[in-house]
Design a protein around this motif. Structure first.
Motif, PDB file in Angstrom:
ATOM      1  N   GLY A   1      33.640  27.671  44.410  1.00  0.00           N
ATOM      2  CA  GLY A   1      32.695  28.780  44.483  1.00  0.00           C
ATOM      3  C   GLY A   1      33.315  30.145  44.333  1.00  0.00           C
ATOM      4  N   ALA A   2      34.656  30.223  44.307  1.00  0.00           N
ATOM      5  CA  ALA A   2      35.317  31.529  44.211  1.00  0.00           C
ATOM      6  C   ALA A   2      35.255  32.074  42.797  1.00  0.00           C
ATOM      7  CB  ALA A   2      36.769  31.431  44.664  1.00  0.00           C
ATOM      8  N   ASN A   3      35.248  33.394  42.696  1.00  0.00           N
ATOM      9  CA  ASN A   3      35.282  34.077  41.410  1.00  0.00           C
ATOM     10  C   ASN A   3      36.719  34.232  40.915  1.00  0.00           C
ATOM     11  OD1 ASN A   3      34.213  35.942  39.256  1.00  0.00           O
ATOM     12  ND2 ASN A   3      35.432  37.432  40.390  1.00  0.00           N
ATOM     13  N   SER A   4      37.641  34.448  41.848  1.00  0.00           N
ATOM     14  CA  SER A   4      39.051  34.597  41.486  1.00  0.00           C
ATOM     15  C   SER A   4      39.935  34.247  42.673  1.00  0.00           C
ATOM     16  CB  SER A   4      39.348  36.033  41.025  1.00  0.00           C
ATOM     17  OG  SER A   4      39.257  36.933  42.126  1.00  0.00           O
ATOM     18  N   VAL A   5      41.131  33.810  42.392  1.00  0.00           N
ATOM     19  CA  VAL A   5      42.158  33.548  43.411  1.00  0.00           C
ATOM     20  C   VAL A   5      43.466  34.120  42.887  1.00  0.00           C
ATOM     21  CG1 VAL A   5      43.434  31.811  44.721  1.00  0.00           C
ATOM     22  CG2 VAL A   5      41.014  31.440  44.210  1.00  0.00           C
ATOM     23  N   VAL A   6      44.037  35.079  43.615  1.00  0.00           N
ATOM     24  CA  VAL A   6      45.285  35.699  43.173  1.00  0.00           C
ATOM     25  C   VAL A   6      46.276  35.754  44.329  1.00  0.00           C
ATOM     26  CG1 VAL A   6      44.170  37.107  41.414  1.00  0.00           C
ATOM     27  CG2 VAL A   6      44.478  38.024  43.713  1.00  0.00           C
ATOM     28  N   GLY A   7      47.546  35.731  43.995  1.00  0.00           N
ATOM     29  CA  GLY A   7      48.595  35.934  44.983  1.00  0.00           C
ATOM     30  C   GLY A   7      49.009  37.395  44.976  1.00  0.00           C
ATOM     31  N   ASP A   8      49.052  38.000  46.162  1.00  0.00           N
ATOM     32  CA  ASP A   8      49.400  39.421  46.223  1.00  0.00           C
ATOM     33  C   ASP A   8      49.952  39.735  47.604  1.00  0.00           C
ATOM     34  OD1 ASP A   8      49.640  42.131  45.473  1.00  0.00           O
ATOM     35  OD2 ASP A   8      47.773  42.026  44.325  1.00  0.00           O
ATOM     36  N   SER A   9      50.261  40.990  47.842  1.00  0.00           N
ATOM     37  CA  SER A   9      50.802  41.406  49.136  1.00  0.00           C
ATOM     38  C   SER A   9      50.163  42.728  49.530  1.00  0.00           C
ATOM     39  CB  SER A   9      52.324  41.577  49.057  1.00  0.00           C
ATOM     40  OG  SER A   9      52.651  42.687  48.246  1.00  0.00           O
ATOM     41  N   PRO A  10      50.155  43.076  50.829  1.00  0.00           N
ATOM     42  CA  PRO A  10      49.574  44.346  51.250  1.00  0.00           C
ATOM     43  C   PRO A  10      50.312  45.553  50.684  1.00  0.00           C
ATOM     44  CG  PRO A  10      50.686  43.246  53.084  1.00  0.00           C
ATOM     45  CD  PRO A  10      50.605  42.257  51.972  1.00  0.00           C
ATOM     46  N   GLU A  11      51.564  45.368  50.300  1.00  0.00           N
ATOM     47  CA  GLU A  11      52.334  46.484  49.756  1.00  0.00           C
ATOM     48  C   GLU A  11      51.937  46.798  48.309  1.00  0.00           C
ATOM     49  OE1 GLU A  11      54.433  44.702  53.113  1.00  0.00           O
ATOM     50  OE2 GLU A  11      53.741  43.828  51.211  1.00  0.00           O
ATOM     51  N   SER A  12      51.518  45.799  47.574  1.00  0.00           N
ATOM     52  CA  SER A  12      51.265  46.017  46.141  1.00  0.00           C
ATOM     53  C   SER A  12      49.795  45.974  45.742  1.00  0.00           C
ATOM     54  CB  SER A  12      52.015  44.960  45.319  1.00  0.00           C
ATOM     55  OG  SER A  12      51.560  43.654  45.663  1.00  0.00           O
ATOM     56  N   ILE A  13      48.955  45.433  46.599  1.00  0.00           N
ATOM     57  CA  ILE A  13      47.559  45.248  46.207  1.00  0.00           C
ATOM     58  C   ILE A  13      46.831  46.577  46.077  1.00  0.00           C
ATOM     59  CG2 ILE A  13      46.615  45.049  48.558  1.00  0.00           C
ATOM     60  CD1 ILE A  13      44.813  42.805  47.386  1.00  0.00           C
ATOM     61  N   GLN A  14      45.936  46.644  45.094  1.00  0.00           N
ATOM     62  CA  GLN A  14      45.079  47.810  44.902  1.00  0.00           C
ATOM     63  C   GLN A  14      43.630  47.322  44.892  1.00  0.00           C
ATOM     64  OE1 GLN A  14      46.005  51.049  44.763  1.00  0.00           O
ATOM     65  NE2 GLN A  14      48.112  50.397  45.147  1.00  0.00           N
ATOM     66  N   PHE A  15      42.863  47.746  45.881  1.00  0.00           N
ATOM     67  CA  PHE A  15      41.463  47.344  45.955  1.00  0.00           C
ATOM     68  C   PHE A  15      40.623  48.256  45.058  1.00  0.00           C
ATOM     69  CE2 PHE A  15      43.164  45.911  50.073  1.00  0.00           C
ATOM     70  CZ  PHE A  15      42.785  44.572  50.026  1.00  0.00           C
TER      71      PHE A  15
END
Length: 339
Positions: free
Chosen positions: A215-229
């Motif tokens: 049911g997910a639209n996307s699944v990505v691996g990331d970190s709080p330091e690099s993620i941009q919402f």
């Protein structure tokens, strides 16, 4: 209800490829109360199969039966359904039944609007009569001003002696799940049943893929330091469930740059004070509004124990926040439910 329209359009395309005609039934007006409100739709194909619902299941058979004339002569019509003696809902539904033929150009515009999370306006032309025929139909307007109708016989410029029901469809509600464990999968499944658009963020080192989150639209691996919402200020909820206090804190610090309406953080109640205290160490000028939008532990207190039940409690809390409703048992309510 954007997701409901998307399901209808997808099925209509399949039916057209099979050579089957479609009609669209839309509740355009309501006198009194009913299970669902104006703006709900159902698709009926020429073989009398249907997708979607306009009630709890009692009205649909009647609409399918009365839609047969539209298949026969391609003339849209308005019908009424009096639920006061059948549903116990004390309401009269006015339903527009119109031919529903969608073009490739419309499909492209609709897909583009959804990918950009844009609003869509639908204006349905009808009259408040039973078994009425006339210049009835719906026109869809996108943000780029492109307009589409579903029948060549409908002239939406001619509005004489008709009512117009206008609906603004918001983009699908978006849920961002930060975490990749078993309970995150359960939350994804529950939210998917509501038609939400779900994006999952897991650890960079995590091997989880889209197939791991039904049911997910996307699944990505990331970190709080690099993620941009992006675009999370409205119509979006975020649930942090890393099972790591340090990672949870880092993500909340990152989110302090934004103003989402709901941030749920999984964890024990005794972590809340520690989380807030350390937040101020990293972000001394935190606003009260941001703190008010943090819900930890995430979820309503309904006695949830299993991952599935916890997922239900979290989804219920999100709905109560975005709909601005204080949860309580409906048996204590006097008056209408959907006020």
């Amino acid at each position: 209800m954007n997701h409901e329209l998307k399901e209808i359009i997808n099925q209509a395309v399949i039916n057209q490829q099979k050579g089957l005609k479609n009609v669209l039934a839309t509740v355009v007006h309501l006198e009194g109360s009913s299970y669902r409100k104006p703006g709900v739709r159902m698709l009926i194909s020429e073989d009398l199969n249907s997708v979607g619902a306009v009630s709890g299941g009692c009205v649909e058979k009647e609409i399918i039966h009365r839609a047969k004339s539209v298949f026969a002569d391609n003339k849209p019509k308005v019908i009424t359904y009096d639920g006061r003696y059948k549903l116990g809902c004390e309401g009269i539904l006015y339903v527009l039944i119109e031919p529903f033929l969608i073009s490739n150009a419309f499909i492209n515009q609709f897909s583009d609007a959804n990918s950009k999370r844009e609003t869509i306006k639908i204006e349905s032309h009808f009259t408040k009569e039973n078994e009425a025929f006339g210049n009835f139909g719906s026109v869809v307007t996108f943000n780029n001003k492109e307009q589409f109708v579903f029948s060549d016989h409908f002239n939406f410029q001619h509005k004489k002696e008709v009512d117009v029901y206008t609906q603004i469809l918001q983009p699908r509600f978006r849920l961002i799940i930060i975490g990749g464990e078993h309970d995150a999968v359960k939350l994804c499944k529950v939210a998917a049943t509501l038609g939400w658009e779900i994006d999952v963020i897991t650890c960079v080192k995590d091997s989880k893929q889209l197939k791991d989150f039904p049911g997910a639209n996307s699944v990505v691996g990331d970190s709080p330091e690099s993620i941009q919402f992006k675009n999370i200020e409205e119509n979006t909820a975020i649930v942090i469930m890393n099972h790591s206090y340090v990672q949870d804190l880092k993500y909340v610090v990152k989110l302090s740059e934004y103003t989402p309406k709901y941030i749920g953080v999984l964890g024990a109640p005794n972590r809340r004070e520690r989380l807030f205290n350390e937040l101020f160490d990293f972000v001394p000028d935190l606003s009260d509004t941001f703190l008010d939008n943090i819900y930890t532990p995430a979820g309503l207190h309904i006695g949830a124990q299993t991952p599935e039940e916890i997922a239900v409690s979290i989804v219920a809390e999100i709905l109560s926040v975005i709909r601005e409703k204080k949860p309580f048992s409906l048996r204590n309510l006097t008056g209408k439910i959907n006020n």
